[in-house]
Write a protein that holds these residues in place. Structure first.
Motif, PDB file in Angstrom:
ATOM      1  N   ILE A 100     -26.846 -11.220  -0.559  1.00  0.00           N
ATOM      2  CA  ILE A 100     -25.290 -10.999  -0.675  1.00  0.00           C
ATOM      3  C   ILE A 100     -25.955 -11.376  -2.374  1.00  0.00           C
ATOM      4  CG2 ILE A 100     -23.416 -12.419  -1.221  1.00  0.00           C
ATOM      5  CD1 ILE A 100     -22.945 -12.193   2.249  1.00  0.00           C
ATOM      6  N   TRP A 101     -25.496 -11.052  -3.517  1.00  0.00           N
ATOM      7  CA  TRP A 101     -26.781 -11.580  -4.369  1.00  0.00           C
ATOM      8  C   TRP A 101     -25.910 -13.103  -5.581  1.00  0.00           C
ATOM      9  CZ3 TRP A 101     -31.527 -12.303  -4.490  1.00  0.00           C
ATOM     10  CH2 TRP A 101     -32.151 -11.308  -4.371  1.00  0.00           C
ATOM     11  N   LEU A 102     -23.914 -12.246  -5.713  1.00  0.00           N
ATOM     12  CA  LEU A 102     -23.863 -12.408  -6.501  1.00  0.00           C
ATOM     13  C   LEU A 102     -22.428 -13.558  -6.084  1.00  0.00           C
ATOM     14  CD1 LEU A 102     -23.586 -10.895  -9.701  1.00  0.00           C
ATOM     15  CD2 LEU A 102     -25.134 -12.174  -8.731  1.00  0.00           C
ATOM     16  N   ASP A 103     -21.671 -14.962  -6.369  1.00  0.00           N
ATOM     17  CA  ASP A 103     -20.946 -15.717  -5.404  1.00  0.00           C
ATOM     18  C   ASP A 103     -20.136 -16.219  -6.605  1.00  0.00           C
ATOM     19  OD1 ASP A 103     -18.957 -16.878  -3.557  1.00  0.00           O
ATOM     20  OD2 ASP A 103     -20.140 -18.135  -2.657  1.00  0.00           O
ATOM     21  N   ASN A 104     -18.896 -16.228  -6.420  1.00  0.00           N
ATOM     22  CA  ASN A 104     -17.923 -16.624  -7.572  1.00  0.00           C
ATOM     23  C   ASN A 104     -18.504 -16.515  -8.571  1.00  0.00           C
ATOM     24  OD1 ASN A 104     -17.047 -18.900  -5.534  1.00  0.00           O
ATOM     25  ND2 ASN A 104     -18.792 -19.936  -5.552  1.00  0.00           N
ATOM     26  N   VAL A 105     -18.210 -15.435  -9.068  1.00  0.00           N
ATOM     27  CA  VAL A 105     -18.221 -14.827 -10.127  1.00  0.00           C
ATOM     28  C   VAL A 105     -17.224 -15.129 -11.281  1.00  0.00           C
ATOM     29  CG1 VAL A 105     -18.487 -12.693 -11.396  1.00  0.00           C
ATOM     30  CG2 VAL A 105     -19.904 -12.770  -9.144  1.00  0.00           C
ATOM     31  N   HIS A 106     -17.344 -15.264 -12.674  1.00  0.00           N
ATOM     32  CA  HIS A 106     -15.988 -16.154 -12.892  1.00  0.00           C
ATOM     33  C   HIS A 106     -16.151 -15.052 -14.252  1.00  0.00           C
ATOM     34  CE1 HIS A 106     -13.010 -17.533 -15.265  1.00  0.00           C
ATOM     35  NE2 HIS A 106     -14.105 -18.151 -16.063  1.00  0.00           N
ATOM     36  N   CYS A 107     -15.306 -14.127 -15.173  1.00  0.00           N
ATOM     37  CA  CYS A 107     -15.387 -13.143 -16.390  1.00  0.00           C
ATOM     38  C   CYS A 107     -14.655 -13.899 -16.516  1.00  0.00           C
ATOM     39  CB  CYS A 107     -15.662 -12.463 -15.868  1.00  0.00           C
ATOM     40  SG  CYS A 107     -17.062 -11.051 -15.017  1.00  0.00           S
ATOM     41  N   TYR A 108     -15.000 -13.743 -18.163  1.00  0.00           N
ATOM     42  CA  TYR A 108     -13.576 -13.468 -19.349  1.00  0.00           C
ATOM     43  C   TYR A 108     -12.840 -11.660 -19.382  1.00  0.00           C
ATOM     44  CZ  TYR A 108     -14.846 -17.810 -20.411  1.00  0.00           C
ATOM     45  OH  TYR A 108     -15.407 -19.289 -20.168  1.00  0.00           O
ATOM     46  N   GLY A 109     -13.559 -11.136 -19.293  1.00  0.00           N
ATOM     47  CA  GLY A 109     -13.276  -9.507 -18.749  1.00  0.00           C
ATOM     48  C   GLY A 109     -13.673  -9.047 -20.508  1.00  0.00           C
ATOM     49  N   SER A 110     -14.280  -9.423 -20.459  1.00  0.00           N
ATOM     50  CA  SER A 110     -14.855  -8.815 -22.798  1.00  0.00           C
ATOM     51  C   SER A 110     -16.222  -8.372 -21.778  1.00  0.00           C
ATOM     52  CB  SER A 110     -15.075  -9.972 -23.520  1.00  0.00           C
ATOM     53  OG  SER A 110     -15.234 -10.873 -23.247  1.00  0.00           O
ATOM     54  N   GLU A 111     -17.259  -9.025 -21.035  1.00  0.00           N
ATOM     55  CA  GLU A 111     -18.547  -8.836 -21.399  1.00  0.00           C
ATOM     56  C   GLU A 111     -18.781  -7.503 -21.023  1.00  0.00           C
ATOM     57  OE1 GLU A 111     -17.004 -13.664 -19.129  1.00  0.00           O
ATOM     58  OE2 GLU A 111     -16.575 -11.139 -19.329  1.00  0.00           O
ATOM     59  N   ALA A 112     -20.326  -7.639 -21.454  1.00  0.00           N
ATOM     60  CA  ALA A 112     -21.120  -5.900 -21.298  1.00  0.00           C
ATOM     61  C   ALA A 112     -21.334  -5.745 -19.690  1.00  0.00           C
ATOM     62  CB  ALA A 112     -21.635  -5.716 -22.336  1.00  0.00           C
ATOM     63  N   SER A 113     -21.697  -6.697 -18.887  1.00  0.00           N
ATOM     64  CA  SER A 113     -22.291  -6.551 -17.754  1.00  0.00           C
ATOM     65  C   SER A 113     -21.571  -7.520 -16.588  1.00  0.00           C
ATOM     66  CB  SER A 113     -23.544  -6.610 -17.448  1.00  0.00           C
ATOM     67  OG  SER A 113     -24.281  -7.388 -18.627  1.00  0.00           O
ATOM     68  N   LEU A 114     -21.231  -7.222 -15.436  1.00  0.00           N
ATOM     69  CA  LEU A 114     -21.351  -8.522 -14.164  1.00  0.00           C
ATOM     70  C   LEU A 114     -22.061  -9.523 -14.197  1.00  0.00           C
ATOM     71  CD1 LEU A 114     -19.331  -8.638 -12.219  1.00  0.00           C
ATOM     72  CD2 LEU A 114     -20.947  -7.799 -10.785  1.00  0.00           C
ATOM     73  N   SER A 115     -23.944  -9.073 -14.800  1.00  0.00           N
ATOM     74  CA  SER A 115     -24.083 -10.364 -14.803  1.00  0.00           C
ATOM     75  C   SER A 115     -24.354 -11.222 -16.024  1.00  0.00           C
ATOM     76  CB  SER A 115     -26.223  -9.760 -14.525  1.00  0.00           C
ATOM     77  OG  SER A 115     -26.132  -8.645 -15.455  1.00  0.00           O
ATOM     78  N   ASP A 116     -23.240 -11.307 -17.191  1.00  0.00           N
ATOM     79  CA  ASP A 116     -23.436 -11.417 -17.885  1.00  0.00           C
ATOM     80  C   ASP A 116     -22.207 -12.007 -18.052  1.00  0.00           C
ATOM     81  OD1 ASP A 116     -25.451 -10.168 -19.842  1.00  0.00           O
ATOM     82  OD2 ASP A 116     -23.348  -9.267 -20.819  1.00  0.00           O
ATOM     83  N   CYS A 117     -21.234 -12.671 -16.608  1.00  0.00           N
ATOM     84  CA  CYS A 117     -20.531 -13.792 -16.018  1.00  0.00           C
ATOM     85  C   CYS A 117     -20.770 -15.044 -15.571  1.00  0.00           C
ATOM     86  CB  CYS A 117     -19.471 -12.733 -14.782  1.00  0.00           C
ATOM     87  SG  CYS A 117     -18.653 -11.229 -15.996  1.00  0.00           S
ATOM     88  N   SER A 118     -20.193 -15.766 -15.334  1.00  0.00           N
ATOM     89  CA  SER A 118     -21.418 -17.366 -14.618  1.00  0.00           C
ATOM     90  C   SER A 118     -20.721 -16.745 -13.321  1.00  0.00           C
ATOM     91  CB  SER A 118     -20.543 -18.290 -15.048  1.00  0.00           C
ATOM     92  OG  SER A 118     -19.185 -18.494 -14.792  1.00  0.00           O
ATOM     93  N   SER A 119     -22.049 -17.716 -12.129  1.00  0.00           N
ATOM     94  CA  SER A 119     -21.934 -17.088 -10.753  1.00  0.00           C
ATOM     95  C   SER A 119     -22.364 -18.480 -10.328  1.00  0.00           C
ATOM     96  CB  SER A 119     -22.708 -16.112 -10.399  1.00  0.00           C
ATOM     97  OG  SER A 119     -24.150 -15.592 -10.598  1.00  0.00           O
TER      98      SER A 119
END
Length: 243
Positions: free
Chosen positions: A199-218
């Motif tokens: 399970i690579w990512l948890d507590n992902v938080h995006c603003y919605g404008s990021e180009a990729s999921l990995s640009d979001c905080s986690s």
């Protein structure tokens, strides 16, 4: 076991097998881009003999595996890297431009005078787009626009926990995959089935404008306190990929 139960198991095994003649894999390496070359034929994985093997042959193998090229190959691997069972291909001769190893000249399936100490080992280079860290895919949906969210990192596909994952993160997923970010739906609790492995990512938080999921905080790669019953899924709103 009843005859009916046995028939069901055999059918499930057949349906679950996705290998086709000529499929390749790399086995025994520390990373998924290196290892002993194995090819699938007649229901079995077998090795490739290193007789006359050169960099052009290795390049075709890596390109078929969706890498851009090959860096090294080994004709006489360590005992730990030697295979077992069938040696399917010998005297492989490629120009280097072929799209699959079976497009190259070889002796014929199973026509080999080799031993497994001659099994060829290859190291590939240049990850293709679908093997770069942070690449995502949707799995087990009825179409490519829906399914369990999986992300690629350090040679492995893994899932994303649904903790704090909201529509803004869903829009990032759909946009990264080339779909419209309108009418996105996020489903929790393994809606499309539980994944396996990391399970690579948890507590992902995006603003919605990021180009990729990995640009979001986690919480960071692999930092999680979830189970696969919490794997998040997404439905993208437009089946037509954006140009």
């Amino acid at each position: 076991m009843s005859l009916f139960s046995l028939s069901i198991l055999l059918l499930a095994a057949t349906v679950g097998s996705a290998q086709m003649t000529g499929d390749l894999r790399l086995v025994g390496g520390d990373y998924d881009y290196e290892g002993r070359v194995e090819v699938y034929y007649s229901g079995e994985w077998g090795t490739v003999c290193s007789n006359y093997f050169n960099l052009a042959d290795a390049t075709v193998i890596c390109r078929q595996l969706r890498y851009s090229g090959a860096t090294t190959f080994t004709r006489f691997p360590s005992v730990q890297m030697q295979g077992s069972g069938r040696i399917w291909l010998d005297n492989v001769d490629c120009y280097g431009t072929e799209t699959a190893l079976t497009d190259c000249h070889f002796n014929g399936w199973g026509s080999s005078s080799c031993s497994h100490y001659q099994d060829v080992v290859v190291t590939c280079s240049g990850l293709s787009d679908d093997r770069r860290d942070g690449t995502i895919r949707l799995v087990d949906g009825s179409s490519s626009k829906e399914g369990r969210v999986e992300v690629y990192y350090r040679g492995e596909w893994g899932t994303v926990c649904d903790d704090n994952f909201d529509d803004r993160a869903g829009r990032v997923v759909c946009r990264q995959l080339g779909y419209s970010a309108d009418h996105v739906k996020v489903m929790e609790r393994a809606y499309y089935g539980e994944g396996s492995g990391r399970i690579w990512l948890d507590n992902v938080h995006c603003y919605g404008s990021e180009a990729s999921l990995s640009d979001c905080s986690s919480a960071g790669w692999g930092n999680e306190n979830c189970g696969h019953y919490e794997d998040v899924s997404v439905q993208c709103g437009d089946v037509r990929k954006l140009s």
